[in-house]
Design a protein around this motif. Structure first.
Motif, mmCIF file in Angstrom:
data_model
loop_
_atom_site.group_PDB
_atom_site.id
_atom_site.type_symbol
_atom_site.label_atom_id
_atom_site.label_comp_id
_atom_site.label_asym_id
_atom_site.label_seq_id
_atom_site.Cartn_x
_atom_site.Cartn_y
_atom_site.Cartn_z
ATOM 1 N N TRP A 110 26.136 71.342 37.549
ATOM 2 C CA TRP A 110 27.298 72.024 38.125
ATOM 3 C C TRP A 110 28.564 71.674 37.348
ATOM 4 O O TRP A 110 29.364 72.555 37.016
ATOM 5 C CB TRP A 110 27.454 71.641 39.596
ATOM 6 C CG TRP A 110 28.632 72.295 40.244
ATOM 7 C CD1 TRP A 110 28.721 73.576 40.699
ATOM 8 C CD2 TRP A 110 29.926 71.697 40.470
ATOM 9 N NE1 TRP A 110 29.976 73.822 41.213
ATOM 10 C CE2 TRP A 110 30.733 72.694 41.093
ATOM 11 C CE3 TRP A 110 30.459 70.438 40.241
ATOM 12 C CZ2 TRP A 110 32.058 72.451 41.459
ATOM 13 C CZ3 TRP A 110 31.784 70.196 40.598
ATOM 14 C CH2 TRP A 110 32.564 71.194 41.207
ATOM 15 N N LEU A 111 28.758 70.399 37.057
ATOM 16 C CA LEU A 111 29.940 69.982 36.308
ATOM 17 C C LEU A 111 29.988 70.633 34.926
ATOM 18 O O LEU A 111 31.046 71.064 34.471
ATOM 19 C CB LEU A 111 29.954 68.455 36.145
ATOM 20 C CG LEU A 111 30.417 67.638 37.353
ATOM 21 C CD1 LEU A 111 30.129 66.157 37.122
ATOM 22 C CD2 LEU A 111 31.891 67.853 37.631
ATOM 23 N N GLN A 117 36.418 75.619 32.592
ATOM 24 C CA GLN A 117 37.578 76.406 33.022
ATOM 25 C C GLN A 117 38.812 75.515 33.193
ATOM 26 O O GLN A 117 39.947 75.981 32.996
ATOM 27 C CB GLN A 117 37.275 77.152 34.313
ATOM 28 C CG GLN A 117 37.044 76.285 35.532
ATOM 29 C CD GLN A 117 36.747 77.085 36.783
ATOM 30 O OE1 GLN A 117 37.380 78.112 37.043
ATOM 31 N NE2 GLN A 117 35.778 76.637 37.558
ATOM 32 N N ILE A 118 38.592 74.248 33.546
ATOM 33 C CA ILE A 118 39.713 73.304 33.634
ATOM 34 C C ILE A 118 40.246 73.000 32.243
ATOM 35 O O ILE A 118 41.465 73.040 31.987
ATOM 36 C CB ILE A 118 39.267 71.996 34.319
ATOM 37 C CG1 ILE A 118 38.681 72.269 35.709
ATOM 38 C CG2 ILE A 118 40.427 71.001 34.388
ATOM 39 C CD1 ILE A 118 39.653 72.810 36.706
ATOM 40 N N PHE A 119 39.328 72.729 31.312
ATOM 41 C CA PHE A 119 39.739 72.346 29.960
ATOM 42 C C PHE A 119 40.377 73.507 29.200
ATOM 43 O O PHE A 119 41.125 73.286 28.241
ATOM 44 C CB PHE A 119 38.540 71.807 29.183
ATOM 45 C CG PHE A 119 37.855 70.639 29.860
ATOM 46 C CD1 PHE A 119 38.569 69.726 30.619
ATOM 47 C CD2 PHE A 119 36.485 70.456 29.732
ATOM 48 C CE1 PHE A 119 37.938 68.659 31.242
ATOM 49 C CE2 PHE A 119 35.844 69.378 30.348
ATOM 50 C CZ PHE A 119 36.573 68.490 31.104
ATOM 51 N N GLN A 125 46.563 70.514 27.859
ATOM 52 C CA GLN A 125 46.886 69.562 26.797
ATOM 53 C C GLN A 125 47.812 68.445 27.261
ATOM 54 O O GLN A 125 47.904 67.404 26.624
ATOM 55 C CB GLN A 125 47.500 70.294 25.596
ATOM 56 C CG GLN A 125 46.522 71.193 24.863
ATOM 57 C CD GLN A 125 45.289 70.447 24.378
ATOM 58 O OE1 GLN A 125 45.391 69.367 23.793
ATOM 59 N NE2 GLN A 125 44.117 71.020 24.623
ATOM 60 N N SER A 126 48.489 68.649 28.385
ATOM 61 C CA SER A 126 49.367 67.593 28.917
ATOM 62 C C SER A 126 48.888 67.130 30.291
ATOM 63 O O SER A 126 49.675 66.615 31.083
ATOM 64 C CB SER A 126 50.812 68.084 29.002
ATOM 65 O OG SER A 126 50.895 69.243 29.828
ATOM 66 N N SER A 127 47.599 67.309 30.565
ATOM 67 C CA SER A 127 47.048 66.984 31.885
ATOM 68 C C SER A 127 45.986 65.893 31.792
ATOM 69 O O SER A 127 45.563 65.507 30.704
ATOM 70 C CB SER A 127 46.419 68.237 32.511
ATOM 71 O OG SER A 127 47.372 69.249 32.669
ATOM 72 N N ALA A 128 45.572 65.402 32.954
ATOM 73 C CA ALA A 128 44.514 64.404 33.029
ATOM 74 C C ALA A 128 43.607 64.721 34.211
ATOM 75 O O ALA A 128 44.088 65.135 35.278
ATOM 76 C CB ALA A 128 45.094 62.998 33.181
ATOM 77 N N LEU A 129 42.306 64.534 34.023
ATOM 78 C CA LEU A 129 41.319 64.755 35.072
ATOM 79 C C LEU A 129 40.692 63.419 35.452
ATOM 80 O O LEU A 129 40.112 62.738 34.609
ATOM 81 C CB LEU A 129 40.239 65.718 34.578
ATOM 82 C CG LEU A 129 39.020 65.895 35.491
ATOM 83 C CD1 LEU A 129 39.414 66.638 36.769
ATOM 84 C CD2 LEU A 129 37.903 66.642 34.768
#
Length: 206
Positions: A110-111, A117-119, A125-129
């Motif tokens: 699933w991941l 779609q998140i990436f 480019q300025s985010s974190a998961l």
């Protein structure tokens, strides 16, 4: 808050991250896989209320405007397509995809299908998961009584050191503190603990 079970009626009247985000003029939205309508109270099918922390806070659940920000996960793709993702996004998989009722391989599959779609979303480019599990098989912990202490945690971001593995003992409150410090917010509850550290060592600059 002294809660030690998967209760569905142990609601809390206390300051929370949503209060902080809105005070700092940060937008937020929580996506819950298989939740029936937005801000649904209770469990249904593979959706479990116990995995929706927002619904337990009185000033979120009882506020119509805030309730509209707790939505089924199916709304995420449209928000990405329209470039309307919030500053802070929370995602809870259903009981199968979170590997609670189904196998690890099912969750991994699933991941693999879900995360691209998140990436590929605007602003990545300025985010974190933060990919966090809720429990392991030990009782190791720090600030509070831990039940199932040692868990996997992946911090995925263009801003982190590639392949980095930290030697620091972190807990769930460390993720909260990392978010709060990044946005200049004061620490809440267990994030304000002498043995809770922000995950600064993961980032190239923090």
């Amino acid at each position: 808050f002294g809660i030690s079970s998967d209760c569905t009626d142990c609601f809390v009247n206390a300051p929370n991250l949503v209060d902080q985000l809105e005070t700092a003029r940060k937008s937020w939205k929580a996506y819950m896989e298989d939740m029936p309508p937005p801000c649904y109270v209770g469990s249904a099918g593979d959706y479990a209320q116990k995995h929706n922390p927002f619904i337990y806070f009185d000033d979120i659940r009882n506020n119509a405007a805030r309730c509209k920000n707790i939505v089924p996960l199916s709304a995420l793709s449209g928000d990405i397509a329209h470039n309307t993702l919030a500053d802070f996004v929370w995602i809870t998989p259903n009981l199968c995809h979170d590997m609670h009722d189904c196998s690890v391989s099912t969750g991994d599959t699933w991941l693999k299908g879900f995360l691209p779609q998140i990436f590929n979303a605007p602003g990545w480019q300025s985010s974190a998961l933060f990919l966090l599990w809720d429990e392991g098989v030990s009782n190791s912990g720090c600030c509070q009584l831990a039940q199932g202490g040692h868990i996997p945690m992946l911090l995925i971001s263009p801003l982190v050191k590639p392949g980095f593995v930290s030697s620091v003992n972190y807990d769930h409150a460390s993720a909260l503190l990392t978010i709060e410090q990044a946005w200049g917010l004061p620490p809440l509850k267990d994030a304000d603990c002498s043995c809770t550290a922000a995950m600064a060592d993961f980032f190239s600059t923090y």
